[in-house]
Structures are given as structure tokens and as C-alpha cells.
Write an enzyme that holds these catalytic residues in place. Structure first.
Site, PDB file in Angstrom:
ATOM      1  N   THR A  19       0.841  -1.203   0.000  1.00 40.09           N
ATOM      2  CA  THR A  19       0.000   0.000   0.000  1.00 40.09           C
ATOM      3  C   THR A  19       0.876   1.252   0.000  1.00 40.09           C
ATOM      4  O   THR A  19       0.536   2.269  -0.575  1.00 40.09           O
ATOM      5  CB  THR A  19      -0.916   0.013   1.254  1.00 40.09           C
ATOM      6  OG1 THR A  19      -1.538  -1.264   1.388  1.00 40.09           O
ATOM      7  CG2 THR A  19      -1.979   1.089   1.165  1.00 40.09           C
ATOM      8  N   ARG A  23       8.016  -2.587   2.731  1.00 41.38           N
ATOM      9  CA  ARG A  23       8.221  -2.670   4.177  1.00 41.38           C
ATOM     10  C   ARG A  23       8.576  -4.085   4.562  1.00 41.38           C
ATOM     11  O   ARG A  23       7.898  -5.022   4.164  1.00 41.38           O
ATOM     12  CB  ARG A  23       6.939  -2.281   4.915  1.00 41.38           C
ATOM     13  CG  ARG A  23       6.698  -0.818   4.820  1.00 41.38           C
ATOM     14  CD  ARG A  23       5.602  -0.391   5.737  1.00 41.38           C
ATOM     15  NE  ARG A  23       5.172   0.932   5.301  1.00 41.38           N
ATOM     16  CZ  ARG A  23       4.067   1.513   5.671  1.00 41.38           C
ATOM     17  NH1 ARG A  23       3.255   0.897   6.491  1.00 41.38           N
ATOM     18  NH2 ARG A  23       3.767   2.712   5.233  1.00 41.38           N
ATOM     19  N   SER A 114       6.336   3.953   8.465  1.00 43.47           N
ATOM     20  CA  SER A 114       5.184   4.671   9.005  1.00 43.47           C
ATOM     21  C   SER A 114       4.928   4.366  10.478  1.00 43.47           C
ATOM     22  O   SER A 114       5.791   4.568  11.311  1.00 43.47           O
ATOM     23  CB  SER A 114       3.955   4.344   8.154  1.00 43.47           C
ATOM     24  OG  SER A 114       2.890   5.139   8.537  1.00 43.47           O
ATOM     25  N   HIS A 115       3.779   3.805  10.771  1.00 47.45           N
ATOM     26  CA  HIS A 115       3.351   3.581  12.156  1.00 47.45           C
ATOM     27  C   HIS A 115       3.837   2.246  12.704  1.00 47.45           C
ATOM     28  O   HIS A 115       3.544   1.915  13.838  1.00 47.45           O
ATOM     29  CB  HIS A 115       1.828   3.636  12.211  1.00 47.45           C
ATOM     30  CG  HIS A 115       1.217   2.773  11.144  1.00 47.45           C
ATOM     31  ND1 HIS A 115       1.208   3.169   9.820  1.00 47.45           N
ATOM     32  CD2 HIS A 115       0.673   1.552  11.172  1.00 47.45           C
ATOM     33  CE1 HIS A 115       0.657   2.211   9.098  1.00 47.45           C
ATOM     34  NE2 HIS A 115       0.321   1.226   9.883  1.00 47.45           N
ATOM     35  N   ASP A 279       2.033   9.970  13.737  1.00 48.20           N
ATOM     36  CA  ASP A 279       2.655   8.643  13.712  1.00 48.20           C
ATOM     37  C   ASP A 279       4.152   8.704  13.417  1.00 48.20           C
ATOM     38  O   ASP A 279       4.755   9.785  13.378  1.00 48.20           O
ATOM     39  CB  ASP A 279       1.944   7.741  12.698  1.00 48.20           C
ATOM     40  CG  ASP A 279       2.240   8.137  11.268  1.00 48.20           C
ATOM     41  OD1 ASP A 279       2.454   9.334  11.020  1.00 48.20           O
ATOM     42  OD2 ASP A 279       2.270   7.254  10.387  1.00 48.20           O
ATOM     43  N   ASP A 281       6.106   8.580  10.825  1.00 50.01           N
ATOM     44  CA  ASP A 281       6.635   9.450   9.769  1.00 50.01           C
ATOM     45  C   ASP A 281       5.833  10.742   9.586  1.00 50.01           C
ATOM     46  O   ASP A 281       6.058  11.476   8.621  1.00 50.01           O
ATOM     47  CB  ASP A 281       6.715   8.692   8.437  1.00 50.01           C
ATOM     48  CG  ASP A 281       5.357   8.232   7.955  1.00 50.01           C
ATOM     49  OD1 ASP A 281       4.488   7.977   8.811  1.00 50.01           O
ATOM     50  OD2 ASP A 281       5.148   8.149   6.737  1.00 50.01           O
ATOM     51  N   ASP A 283       2.622  11.463   8.920  1.00 50.17           N
ATOM     52  CA  ASP A 283       1.525  11.727   7.984  1.00 50.17           C
ATOM     53  C   ASP A 283       0.145  11.440   8.569  1.00 50.17           C
ATOM     54  O   ASP A 283      -0.858  11.877   8.034  1.00 50.17           O
ATOM     55  CB  ASP A 283       1.736  10.979   6.648  1.00 50.17           C
ATOM     56  CG  ASP A 283       1.871   9.492   6.801  1.00 50.17           C
ATOM     57  OD1 ASP A 283       1.862   9.003   7.950  1.00 50.17           O
ATOM     58  OD2 ASP A 283       1.993   8.801   5.771  1.00 50.17           O
ATOM     59  N   ARG A 284       0.087  10.702   9.683  1.00 47.87           N
ATOM     60  CA  ARG A 284      -1.218  10.424  10.281  1.00 47.87           C
ATOM     61  C   ARG A 284      -1.539  11.415  11.388  1.00 47.87           C
ATOM     62  O   ARG A 284      -0.635  12.039  11.948  1.00 47.87           O
ATOM     63  CB  ARG A 284      -1.242   9.026  10.899  1.00 47.87           C
ATOM     64  CG  ARG A 284      -1.116   7.947   9.885  1.00 47.87           C
ATOM     65  CD  ARG A 284      -1.322   6.591  10.509  1.00 47.87           C
ATOM     66  NE  ARG A 284      -1.341   5.602   9.436  1.00 47.87           N
ATOM     67  CZ  ARG A 284      -1.855   4.400   9.528  1.00 47.87           C
ATOM     68  NH1 ARG A 284      -2.397   4.012  10.664  1.00 47.87           N
ATOM     69  NH2 ARG A 284      -1.827   3.576   8.509  1.00 47.87           N
ATOM     70  N   THR A 345      -8.092   2.141  -0.987  1.00 43.26           N
ATOM     71  CA  THR A 345      -7.233   2.456   0.150  1.00 43.26           C
ATOM     72  C   THR A 345      -5.811   2.794  -0.308  1.00 43.26           C
ATOM     73  O   THR A 345      -5.265   2.137  -1.189  1.00 43.26           O
ATOM     74  CB  THR A 345      -7.200   1.238   1.096  1.00 43.26           C
ATOM     75  OG1 THR A 345      -8.511   1.055   1.616  1.00 43.26           O
ATOM     76  CG2 THR A 345      -6.225   1.428   2.227  1.00 43.26           C
ATOM     77  N   GLU A 364      -8.706   9.386   4.792  1.00 40.44           N
ATOM     78  CA  GLU A 364      -8.961   7.969   4.988  1.00 40.44           C
ATOM     79  C   GLU A 364      -9.320   7.747   6.448  1.00 40.44           C
ATOM     80  O   GLU A 364      -8.869   8.479   7.326  1.00 40.44           O
ATOM     81  CB  GLU A 364      -7.704   7.157   4.688  1.00 40.44           C
ATOM     82  CG  GLU A 364      -7.231   7.207   3.270  1.00 40.44           C
ATOM     83  CD  GLU A 364      -6.147   6.154   3.027  1.00 40.44           C
ATOM     84  OE1 GLU A 364      -6.503   5.076   2.546  1.00 40.44           O
ATOM     85  OE2 GLU A 364      -4.983   6.426   3.330  1.00 40.44           O
ATOM     86  N   GLU A 365     -10.068   6.650   6.676  1.00 40.26           N
ATOM     87  CA  GLU A 365     -10.452   6.313   8.046  1.00 40.26           C
ATOM     88  C   GLU A 365      -9.235   5.997   8.922  1.00 40.26           C
ATOM     89  O   GLU A 365      -9.317   6.053  10.136  1.00 40.26           O
ATOM     90  CB  GLU A 365     -11.436   5.140   8.061  1.00 40.26           C
ATOM     91  CG  GLU A 365     -11.035   3.903   7.245  1.00 40.26           C
ATOM     92  CD  GLU A 365      -9.810   3.197   7.722  1.00 40.26           C
ATOM     93  OE1 GLU A 365      -9.668   3.040   8.930  1.00 40.26           O
ATOM     94  OE2 GLU A 365      -8.973   2.808   6.866  1.00 40.26           O
ATOM     95  N   SER A 366      -8.115   5.653   8.295  1.00 40.13           N
ATOM     96  CA  SER A 366      -6.934   5.227   9.026  1.00 40.13           C
ATOM     97  C   SER A 366      -6.108   6.417   9.520  1.00 40.13           C
ATOM     98  O   SER A 366      -4.895   6.410   9.419  1.00 40.13           O
ATOM     99  CB  SER A 366      -6.083   4.332   8.131  1.00 40.13           C
ATOM    100  OG  SER A 366      -5.816   5.003   6.908  1.00 40.13           O
ATOM    101  N   LYS A 377      -0.671  12.447   2.955  1.00 41.93           N
ATOM    102  CA  LYS A 377      -1.465  12.898   4.089  1.00 41.93           C
ATOM    103  C   LYS A 377      -0.534  13.614   5.059  1.00 41.93           C
ATOM    104  O   LYS A 377       0.680  13.430   4.989  1.00 41.93           O
ATOM    105  CB  LYS A 377      -2.201  11.746   4.742  1.00 41.93           C
ATOM    106  CG  LYS A 377      -1.342  10.584   5.171  1.00 41.93           C
ATOM    107  CD  LYS A 377      -2.231   9.439   5.613  1.00 41.93           C
ATOM    108  CE  LYS A 377      -1.414   8.219   5.948  1.00 41.93           C
ATOM    109  NZ  LYS A 377      -1.676   7.106   5.044  1.00 41.93           N
ATOM    110  N   ARG A 497      -8.841  -6.526   7.908  1.00 42.57           N
ATOM    111  CA  ARG A 497      -9.511  -5.328   8.400  1.00 42.57           C
ATOM    112  C   ARG A 497     -11.003  -5.432   8.097  1.00 42.57           C
ATOM    113  O   ARG A 497     -11.386  -5.710   6.961  1.00 42.57           O
ATOM    114  CB  ARG A 497      -8.957  -4.080   7.740  1.00 42.57           C
ATOM    115  CG  ARG A 497      -7.447  -3.909   7.896  1.00 42.57           C
ATOM    116  CD  ARG A 497      -7.053  -2.449   7.777  1.00 42.57           C
ATOM    117  NE  ARG A 497      -5.625  -2.247   7.572  1.00 42.57           N
ATOM    118  CZ  ARG A 497      -4.697  -2.351   8.528  1.00 42.57           C
ATOM    119  NH1 ARG A 497      -5.042  -2.686   9.751  1.00 42.57           N
ATOM    120  NH2 ARG A 497      -3.419  -2.136   8.249  1.00 42.57           N
TER     121      ARG A 497
END
Ligand code: G1P
Ligand code: ZN
Length: 544
Positions: A19, A23, A114-115, A279, A281, A283-284, A345, A364-366, A377, A497
Site C-alpha cells: 500500500t 516494508r 510509518s506507524h 505517527d 513518519d 503523515d497520520r 485504500t 482515509e479512516e486510518s 497525508k 480489516r
């Protein structure tokens, strides 16, 4: 010095970007040639590095600095003319996007998972962003993957490490390495969008109290510079502000489970008026009013509805949300008379819509919200957007949200994650569900009647590309909806999910407990997909 040399290597399995980039566990990344093969595949895919310019930085996790040195040598070996690196190797994802656009580079490499947790036994990641500042589209990531499967060597140079800690220009062979302040350009961009004076007069000492939890990740220096230094919030407003290679042993994901320290503070007796977290990096975002958290789907809807109060967003061309995100923002878009797009997504799908001028805001919901100011983001951006609205309306976040529900109704929403399940079991669960789709419409599950059931596919209105297999949707009467998909960002096993939503208009039923409201739908999900039966899991690992 610094003549290009070619190092022979052989392909590694599984270098397929998910996505959001490639990673893997740090140990996998640390195998000799592993990182280099992937980076060379990126360079080959973009037509080689000759004369090109690149932005480079990461979220500071374990392995960040060493990876940057190796990539710098490779960029030189591949003939790049300049690499712009964040000081100390640090760049948040939105800041990297900002730099690619501002300095017009040919793209950027962002080192982050990321997270996901960091440290020698945890995760590492790398992602290529294109010249528009956004994650490379699927056509490019697929080509990168193809290239990794036949690669037999990479170009590099034999040269000492570059000093990453001084803001300075230097030469590596003929390639210029520009180490820049990681924060300045990004902070200037945000200042051009928001009413900093109004926010500063709200945040001044002794006034509105807020806390920002940087979770020992990349946003610490950004949040301190912007919230404390420029906007005058008292020192200590930013908590866990020192970036650490292992994020202090935590899981740098701003949600109710992992940002527990902030959540507890917000629920305490002397809670600040506003809380936020970002988060690994940057972006969240998660935002919380006093005593309550604001679901990201609702957050996007509230930002859209109040955008006219924010200087940079007086006019919106349109909005977009990922498919599993609740339809709260659709209702606002309809009210405003602007288009609302539904994408798969992942942030990469928003980029085309932005480049084509079709959307201004998206989410996004995330815990992802953003705008066309960059092509990622942006956690701190969302926090400043909220602060700007709170300052303009002189109302607390919770009151703004409740008024929003009164006007538009409320989309109760939850996501249940089942992590680390056996990949084969997960695939067969999804296969069984997908096979059953044609028989579902009209069927009664518990008290609920299925209206439509399909697998989401997206036709990009800008470039005409089609993305299939983007999640199973089951819609019941009254717009109640279940979505199932497998995560594309995990590094071990599979993560299932389950997204669940239900719309409520009755003004007396707008402040109920989300999990209770959605319990009948969650039961329907179990009887349709057999999660417990197939995986042996009786409860999700994370509920957001
Ligand atoms: C997850 C989120 C998705 C987000 C991505 C990158 O991807 O669900 O919305 O864009 O992380 O932050 P997933 O693991 O679901 O594929
Ligand atoms: Zn992130």
C-alpha cells in the site's frame, strides 16, 4: 575520487511495494545488497539517474542514517546531479513531499515504515515518491517490482560518509549533496495556509491548553518548531518530542490503543482542551476534544464543512475519501455542491485527482487527512486545520463535532483489525467471502437485509487506469455497510480489516456508544465471513 563501480548482486524474492512502499523486517533489509537492489530498481524504472535530482530522508528509525549513506553513494554512482537530504537524515513524509514539489526534483526516496514499530527486530521501509510529491502510482511500483526480479547488479561509488548533521552543501564526486533544515520549508508552507495570528493568540500562555503527542517519532522537531516556537504554545505542549530510533519502544500509531498516554491525559480531571498525535513518519493524525476522540471519518467531514474559515481553503474544488472511510464527508460535499470521489485504500490514488484540480481535501479512516498543499497525508496540517477552526469559531472541538452531527446526522464507524493471522487462512477467508458475493443480495442476516454485495474496483477518471480487488463491500438496508480487506502494509502474516458503519439521523441518538450501535452489524460480519471459525480469533487486536 568517486568513480562509479558496479557491484554484482542477485534478485531477492518479495521486493513488491505494498500500500505504501516496501516494508520488511530490519533483518531482511540488512542482508547485503537488499536495499541496494531495490533502490537500483527504482532508478532503472525512472530511466536512470543521469542529471536527475532527488529528495532523501526518513523518519529516523533504526537503520535510517546508514541507509541514507548507502543511497547517497548509489545516487552518485547512477549519475544524479543533486540529492537534497534532511538534516540528520530526518524528513517527515509530508515534509519530503513538500520539498519534492518546492524544489522541483525528479522525485524522492522516503525511508519509513510509518506507524510500524522500529528497532533492530522491528520494521524498516522505503518508498519512492514521484515528481508531483506523491507516492508512485501502481504502474511504476509494478515496474519496480518487475525490475527487482531480474536485477543482477547496482551502481555505487567508493566514498566516505557525508556529514548529515550540518546544514551545508558538499560534493560527492560530481553530485551535489544539499543538507537542508528539515522543518523550515514545510513550516513556511503551513504558515501560508492557516491563520497563524489567530491560532497564536489562542495558544498563548495561560489560555487554551493543548497537548501534541509526537510518540518519540519524526514530528517532534516539527511540532516544537511550529506549535511552541512559532505559535507560542507553552513549552511542554509537545510530549514525547525526542525522536528515537525505536520510538521509545512504542508503536508510533496515533490511535486509542497506541496513544494511550495522551488518551489518559485527555480523560483526566485537568485535561487540556485539545489533544492530537501523529505517527512514525508524521503523515497520520488523531485529534481529541476534551473527553472524546474524533473519528477520522468525521474529522474529514468537519474540516470540509468548515474549510471556508481557513485562509488557504476558501474554495474547495472537490473532496475524496478511500472506499472503507465512512460517508460522512459525502453528505457535506452534497450540501456544498462539490464532487466527492471514492478511491481505493492508499494515498497514491488521491494524487491524480489533485494534479487534475478535481479535489482540494481528502482523507482515509486510518487517521489520514490531507489536501493539495502536498501529495501525502499530513498529520500536523490536520492539527493546525482543527486549531484554525477552533480559533475562528471560538468553540471547543467537541461542540463543533456535536453541532456537525445535528446538522448532517452521524455516521457511526468502527474498524476491527485481526493482526498476524496465517496468510493462507486469511486468503481463504477472503476467497470464500468473494465467492459468496453473487448470492448475497436479498439475503437476511440476523435482522439485516443485504442490498448489494461486490468487490470494489476503481476506474481512475484522470488516467483511465483500473485497480481491481480493492475490498469486499456488503451494503444493507438504510445504508449500513460492512467492508472486508486484507492489509497491504504488514510485514508478518496477514492483517484482516473489517470496517463497519451505520448512519443515524435521529437527533436523540447521536451520542450513543459506537460499538453498541454497531454490534448487530458486527454479528452479521461474523456470520458472513466466519472470522472466529476460520482464524480462531474471538476478538480483534485493535479497534478504532
Ligand atoms: C494502511 C491504511 C491505509 C493507509 C496505509 C498507509 O494500509 O489502512 O488507509 O493509506 O496504511 O498509511 P493497509 O495496511 O490497510 O493496506
Ligand atoms: Zn505514516
Amino acid at each position: 575520487m568517486a568513480n562509479s563501480i558496479r557491484v554484482a548482486s542477485a534478485p531477492f524474492d518479495g521486493q513488491k511495494p505494498g500500500t505504501s512502499g516496501l516494508r520488511k523486517k530490519v533483518r531482511e533489509f540488512m542482508q547485503p545488497h537488499y536495499l541496494e537492489n531495490f533502490v537500483q530498481a527504482v532508478f532503472d524504472t525512472i530511466g536512470g539517474g543521469q542529471g536527475k535530482r532527488l529528495v532523501l530522508g526518513g523518519d529516523g528509525r533504526f537503520g535510517n542514517r546508514q541507509a541514507i549513506q548507502r543511497i547517497l553513494r548509489m545516487a552518485c554512482g547512477n549519475g544524479f546531479s543533486e540529492v537534497i537530504v534532511g538534516q540528520g537524515g530526518i524528513l517527515s513524509t509530508p515534509a519530503a513531499s513538500c520539498l519534492i514539489r518546492k524544489y522541483g526534483t525528479d522525485g524522492g526516496l522516503i525511508l519509513s515504515a510509518s506507524h510500524n514499530p522500529g528497532g533492530p527486530d522491528e520494521d524498516f521501509g522505503i518508498k519512492f515518491n514521484s515528481a508531483n510529491g506523491g507516492p508512485a502510482p501502481e504502474s511504476i511500483t509494478a515496474e519496480i517490482h518487475r525490475r527487482t526480479m531480474s536485477i543482477d547488479g547496482y551502481m555505487t561509488v567508493d566514498a566516505p560518509d557525508i556529514d548529515l548533521d550540518e546544514v551545508a552543501e558538499s560534493l560527492l564526486g560530481e553530485m551535489r549533496v544539499t543538507v537542508i533544515d528539515s522543518v523550515a520549508d514545510y513550516a513556511a508552507l503551513l504558515e501560508s495556509l492557516f491563520d497563524f495570528d489567530a491560532i497564536a493568540s489562542m495558544l498563548g500562555p495561560g489560555r487554551f491548553k493543548m497537548r501534541f503527542d509526537a510518540m518519540h517519532a519524526v514530528t517532534g522537531p516539527y511540532a516544537r518548531a511550529i506549535l511552541e516556537e512559532r505559535l507560542g504554545a507553552p513549552e511542554g505542549t509537545v510530549m514525547n518530542g525526542e525522536p528515537r530510533e525505536d520510538f521509545g519502544g512504542g508503536h508510533p500509531d496515533p490511535n486509542l490503543t497506541h496513544a494511550a498516554e495522551l488518551v489518559e491525559l485527555m480523560n483526566g480531571d485537568e485535561s487540556p482542551a485539545f489533544g492530537a498525535a501523529s505517527d512514525g513518519d508524521g503523515d497520520r493524525n488523531m485529534v481529541l476534544g476534551r473527553g472524546g476522540y474524533i473519528n477520522p471519518c468525521d474529522s474529514l467531514a468537519v474540516l470540509t464543512a468548515n474549510a471556508h474559515l481557513v485562509p488557504g481553503y476558501a474554495r474547495l474544488s472537490g473532496v475524496a475519501r478511500s472506499m472503507p472511510t465512512s460517508r460522512a464527508v459525502d453528505r457535506v460535499a452534497e450540501h456544498l455542491g462539490i464532487p466527492c470521489y471514492e478511491t481505493p485504500t492508499g494515498w497514491k490514488y488521491f494524487g491524480n485527482l489533485m494534479d487534475d484540480g478535481r479535489i482540494t481535501l481528502c482523507g482515509e479512516e486510518s487517521f489520514g487527512t490531507g489536501s493539495n498543499h502536498v501529495r501525502e497525508k499530513d498529520g500536523l496540517w490536520a492539527v493546525l486545520f482543527w486549531l484554525n477552526i477552533i480559533a475562528a469559531r471560538t468553540q471547543p472541538a467537541g461542540a463543533i463535532l456535536r453541532e456537525h452531527w445535528q446538522q448532517y446526522g452521524r455516521d457511526y464507524f468502527t474498524r476491527h483489525d485481526y493482526e498476524g493471522i496465517d496468510a493462507e487462512v486469511a486468503t481463504s477467508l477472503m476467497d470464500q467471502l468473494t465467492t459468496s458475493l453473487p448470492t448475497l443480495a436479498g439475503r437476511t442476516v440476523g435482522d439485516l437485509v443485504v442490498e448489494t454485495a461486490d468487490e470494489f474496483a476503481y476506474d481512475d477518471p484522470v488516467d483511465g487506469s483500473r485497480s481491481e480487488g480493492q475490498g469486499v463491500r456488503i451494503v444493507f438496508e438504510h445504508g449500513r455497510r460492512l467492508v472486508f480487506r486484507l492489509s497491504g502494509t504488514g510485514t508478518s502474516g496477514a492483517t484482516l480489516r473489517l470496517y463497519c458503519e451505520s448512519y443515524e439521523r435521529d437527533p436523540t441518538k447521536l451520542e450513543l456508544d459506537t460499538q453498541r450501535v454497531l454490534a448487530p452489524l458486527l454479528e452479521a460480519a461474523e456470520s458472513l465471513a466466519g472470522i472466529a471459525r476460520l482464524t480462531g480469533r474471538v476478538a480483534p487486536d485493535v479497534i478504532t
